[in-house]
Design a protein around this motif. Structure first.
Motif, PDB file in Angstrom:
ATOM      1  N   PHE A 256       7.277  -2.620  -4.240  1.00 37.49           N
ATOM      2  CA  PHE A 256       6.004  -2.019  -4.627  1.00 37.49           C
ATOM      3  C   PHE A 256       5.545  -1.064  -3.522  1.00 37.49           C
ATOM      4  O   PHE A 256       5.917  -1.220  -2.361  1.00 37.49           O
ATOM      5  CB  PHE A 256       4.928  -3.105  -4.824  1.00 37.49           C
ATOM      6  CG  PHE A 256       5.367  -4.248  -5.694  1.00 37.49           C
ATOM      7  CD1 PHE A 256       5.527  -4.081  -7.060  1.00 37.49           C
ATOM      8  CD2 PHE A 256       5.631  -5.498  -5.133  1.00 37.49           C
ATOM      9  CE1 PHE A 256       5.927  -5.138  -7.863  1.00 37.49           C
ATOM     10  CE2 PHE A 256       6.028  -6.560  -5.926  1.00 37.49           C
ATOM     11  CZ  PHE A 256       6.186  -6.382  -7.299  1.00 37.49           C
ATOM     12  N   ARG A 257       4.712  -0.113  -3.893  1.00 36.58           N
ATOM     13  CA  ARG A 257       4.146   0.776  -2.881  1.00 36.58           C
ATOM     14  C   ARG A 257       3.004   0.071  -2.149  1.00 36.58           C
ATOM     15  O   ARG A 257       2.413  -0.886  -2.647  1.00 36.58           O
ATOM     16  CB  ARG A 257       3.649   2.072  -3.516  1.00 36.58           C
ATOM     17  CG  ARG A 257       2.466   1.902  -4.456  1.00 36.58           C
ATOM     18  CD  ARG A 257       1.872   3.263  -4.826  1.00 36.58           C
ATOM     19  NE  ARG A 257       0.784   3.148  -5.777  1.00 36.58           N
ATOM     20  CZ  ARG A 257      -0.464   2.827  -5.468  1.00 36.58           C
ATOM     21  NH1 ARG A 257      -0.787   2.548  -4.208  1.00 36.58           N
ATOM     22  NH2 ARG A 257      -1.399   2.765  -6.401  1.00 36.58           N
ATOM     23  N   TYR A 258       2.684   0.578  -0.972  1.00 38.68           N
ATOM     24  CA  TYR A 258       1.568   0.051  -0.196  1.00 38.68           C
ATOM     25  C   TYR A 258       0.242   0.537  -0.780  1.00 38.68           C
ATOM     26  O   TYR A 258       0.197   1.434  -1.627  1.00 38.68           O
ATOM     27  CB  TYR A 258       1.705   0.460   1.274  1.00 38.68           C
ATOM     28  CG  TYR A 258       2.822  -0.272   1.983  1.00 38.68           C
ATOM     29  CD1 TYR A 258       2.627  -1.574   2.442  1.00 38.68           C
ATOM     30  CD2 TYR A 258       4.065   0.322   2.182  1.00 38.68           C
ATOM     31  CE1 TYR A 258       3.638  -2.259   3.089  1.00 38.68           C
ATOM     32  CE2 TYR A 258       5.087  -0.358   2.832  1.00 38.68           C
ATOM     33  CZ  TYR A 258       4.861  -1.650   3.275  1.00 38.68           C
ATOM     34  OH  TYR A 258       5.875  -2.324   3.913  1.00 38.68           O
ATOM     35  N   LEU A 259      -0.836  -0.053  -0.310  1.00 36.73           N
ATOM     36  CA  LEU A 259      -2.154   0.258  -0.833  1.00 36.73           C
ATOM     37  C   LEU A 259      -2.621   1.644  -0.392  1.00 36.73           C
ATOM     38  O   LEU A 259      -2.370   2.069   0.740  1.00 36.73           O
ATOM     39  CB  LEU A 259      -3.164  -0.791  -0.364  1.00 36.73           C
ATOM     40  CG  LEU A 259      -2.905  -2.213  -0.874  1.00 36.73           C
ATOM     41  CD1 LEU A 259      -3.864  -3.201  -0.205  1.00 36.73           C
ATOM     42  CD2 LEU A 259      -3.044  -2.281  -2.393  1.00 36.73           C
ATOM     43  N   THR A 260      -3.310   2.323  -1.304  1.00 41.46           N
ATOM     44  CA  THR A 260      -3.877   3.636  -1.005  1.00 41.46           C
ATOM     45  C   THR A 260      -5.301   3.695  -1.539  1.00 41.46           C
ATOM     46  O   THR A 260      -5.757   2.807  -2.272  1.00 41.46           O
ATOM     47  CB  THR A 260      -3.039   4.767  -1.635  1.00 41.46           C
ATOM     48  OG1 THR A 260      -2.985   4.567  -3.057  1.00 41.46           O
ATOM     49  CG2 THR A 260      -1.624   4.780  -1.083  1.00 41.46           C
ATOM     50  N   ASP A 261      -5.991   4.753  -1.165  1.00 38.77           N
ATOM     51  CA  ASP A 261      -7.373   4.957  -1.574  1.00 38.77           C
ATOM     52  C   ASP A 261      -7.515   4.853  -3.093  1.00 38.77           C
ATOM     53  O   ASP A 261      -6.758   5.474  -3.847  1.00 38.77           O
ATOM     54  CB  ASP A 261      -7.836   6.342  -1.101  1.00 38.77           C
ATOM     55  CG  ASP A 261      -9.288   6.604  -1.409  1.00 38.77           C
ATOM     56  OD1 ASP A 261     -10.123   5.724  -1.145  1.00 38.77           O
ATOM     57  OD2 ASP A 261      -9.591   7.704  -1.914  1.00 38.77           O
ATOM     58  N   GLY A 262      -8.472   4.042  -3.537  1.00 34.56           N
ATOM     59  CA  GLY A 262      -8.732   3.886  -4.964  1.00 34.56           C
ATOM     60  C   GLY A 262      -8.076   2.694  -5.610  1.00 34.56           C
ATOM     61  O   GLY A 262      -8.407   2.351  -6.755  1.00 34.56           O
ATOM     62  N   ASP A 263      -7.160   2.033  -4.934  1.00 32.78           N
ATOM     63  CA  ASP A 263      -6.534   0.835  -5.500  1.00 32.78           C
ATOM     64  C   ASP A 263      -7.545  -0.307  -5.592  1.00 32.78           C
ATOM     65  O   ASP A 263      -8.533  -0.364  -4.857  1.00 32.78           O
ATOM     66  CB  ASP A 263      -5.350   0.381  -4.634  1.00 32.78           C
ATOM     67  CG  ASP A 263      -4.130   1.267  -4.779  1.00 32.78           C
ATOM     68  OD1 ASP A 263      -4.034   1.994  -5.786  1.00 32.78           O
ATOM     69  OD2 ASP A 263      -3.271   1.237  -3.875  1.00 32.78           O
ATOM     70  N   VAL A 264      -7.257  -1.240  -6.490  1.00 32.24           N
ATOM     71  CA  VAL A 264      -8.075  -2.445  -6.641  1.00 32.24           C
ATOM     72  C   VAL A 264      -7.152  -3.653  -6.556  1.00 32.24           C
ATOM     73  O   VAL A 264      -6.174  -3.752  -7.310  1.00 32.24           O
ATOM     74  CB  VAL A 264      -8.837  -2.459  -7.976  1.00 32.24           C
ATOM     75  CG1 VAL A 264      -9.572  -3.788  -8.152  1.00 32.24           C
ATOM     76  CG2 VAL A 264      -9.824  -1.298  -8.029  1.00 32.24           C
ATOM     77  N   VAL A 265      -7.437  -4.544  -5.619  1.00 25.17           N
ATOM     78  CA  VAL A 265      -6.649  -5.761  -5.413  1.00 25.17           C
ATOM     79  C   VAL A 265      -7.422  -6.946  -5.989  1.00 25.17           C
ATOM     80  O   VAL A 265      -8.617  -7.095  -5.742  1.00 25.17           O
ATOM     81  CB  VAL A 265      -6.382  -5.997  -3.912  1.00 25.17           C
ATOM     82  CG1 VAL A 265      -5.597  -7.293  -3.700  1.00 25.17           C
ATOM     83  CG2 VAL A 265      -5.632  -4.814  -3.312  1.00 25.17           C
ATOM     84  N   GLU A 266      -6.717  -7.775  -6.749  1.00 25.28           N
ATOM     85  CA  GLU A 266      -7.301  -9.008  -7.267  1.00 25.28           C
ATOM     86  C   GLU A 266      -6.409 -10.179  -6.871  1.00 25.28           C
ATOM     87  O   GLU A 266      -5.175 -10.068  -6.904  1.00 25.28           O
ATOM     88  CB  GLU A 266      -7.437  -8.949  -8.782  1.00 25.28           C
ATOM     89  CG  GLU A 266      -8.416  -7.880  -9.253  1.00 25.28           C
ATOM     90  CD  GLU A 266      -8.438  -7.749 -10.762  1.00 25.28           C
ATOM     91  OE1 GLU A 266      -9.247  -8.444 -11.409  1.00 25.28           O
ATOM     92  OE2 GLU A 266      -7.625  -6.963 -11.284  1.00 25.28           O
ATOM     93  N   LEU A 267      -7.044 -11.287  -6.494  1.00 31.34           N
ATOM     94  CA  LEU A 267      -6.329 -12.487  -6.063  1.00 31.34           C
ATOM     95  C   LEU A 267      -6.989 -13.701  -6.690  1.00 31.34           C
ATOM     96  O   LEU A 267      -8.200 -13.719  -6.908  1.00 31.34           O
ATOM     97  CB  LEU A 267      -6.391 -12.666  -4.540  1.00 31.34           C
ATOM     98  CG  LEU A 267      -6.145 -11.501  -3.597  1.00 31.34           C
ATOM     99  CD1 LEU A 267      -6.477 -11.936  -2.179  1.00 31.34           C
ATOM    100  CD2 LEU A 267      -4.704 -11.057  -3.678  1.00 31.34           C
TER     101      LEU A 267
END
Length: 287
Positions: A256-267
């Protein structure tokens, strides 16, 4: 029992979250912190709930959710504690727990925005089961004593900047773990009687796409062993946070690609709640 802290940063109010109401704990304690936990605070909350003496906190749903325990004195982390994650990192499972530290100012609310460090190109997500220490812990005689020292469990995101962690680290990991806000925690502290910490599902998503999906039963070192081992080398104080490692499915794997501006992480972790944090570039956050 589920304990939480609601309100703007620095002004959080302690609450207990029930199925049908959120009750204000301000009459019992000014905050949920190490002193509260060490002083029998959880038992006091149980008694107050049973007696019906706590008021409902009106408008709780509209308040920001803070980290469920006020700033700990230490955030102690276990690395490569899932065999499949060790493999995707290019390593064998460790023979003894691998330990690193994060500064207390990395601990923020579960839905607070995440700011990428300046110059970051490899910020990664890591869903983890977190342990909140309830009693001063030193030189435990064996793992069987560990649960006597656990106040509860939390969801945590051990955000990591992999270039800082692995390429310019000087041989240790904390450079990549130390950015402010890099440990979103909560929404709740859940007491041990409410969950089976040995078999909790852990999952993560980025922009709604699945990333991690595992169980705490897959940990190399279980909760009891981790606390016993740590106690041989350091003193854990009430309110300290111990992160137990992340399963496979992170960007470091190359899948997977790394996080960038605008991403949303859910856990989420079974029984412990769910997080959702937006990711912003350093420059955008600084304006």
């Amino acid at each position: 029992m589920k304990l939480a802290r609601l309100g703007s940063p620095g002004q959080e109010r302690p609450v207990v979250v029930l199925e049908d109401a959120v009750l204000d704990l301000s009459s019992l304690t000014p905050d949920i912190d190490g002193s509260f936990l060490a002083g029998g605070g959880i038992d006091a909350v149980r008694d107050a709930v049973a007696s019906g003496s706590l008021p409902v906190l009106e408008g709780a749903d509209s308040l920001r959710v803070g980290a469920p325990v006020a700033r700990p004195s230490a955030v102690v982390c276990i690395g490569m504690n899932y065999a499949a994650h060790a493999a995707e990192s290019g390593s064998l499972p460790p023979e003894r727990p691998v330990i690193f530290f994060k500064p207390p100012n990395t601990v923020v609310g579960p839905d607070d925005a995440v700011t990428l460090p300046r110059g970051s190109t490899k910020t990664d997500w890591e869903v983890e089961l977190g342990i909140v220490v309830g009693r001063r812990t030193s030189y435990l005689d064996g793992p069987e004593q560990a649960m006597e020292h656990v106040a509860g469990f939390v969801v945590a995101d051990d955000l990591s900047e992999r270039t800082f962690q692995l390429e310019i680290s000087g041989g240790q990991w904390s450079k990549g773990k130390a950015a402010a806000g890099f440990t979103p925690t909560g929404p709740w502290l859940v007491t041990p009687d409410e969950v089976d910490h040995r078999a909790l599902g852990l999952r993560s998503w980025v922009n709604g796409e699945p990333r991690q999906d595992s169980s705490s039963r897959d940990m190399v070192f279980d909760v009891e062993t981790i606390l016993w081992d740590l106690s041989q080398y350091m003193v854990l104080e009430p309110g300290d946070l111990v992160l137990t490692g992340t399963p496979e499915g992170v960007a470091l794997s190359g899948r997977f690609r790394y996080l960038t501006d605008g991403d949303v992480v859910e856990l989420e972790v079974d029984g412990l709640g769910r997080q959702r944090h937006a990711v912003h570039a350093y420059e955008a956050a600084a304006r």
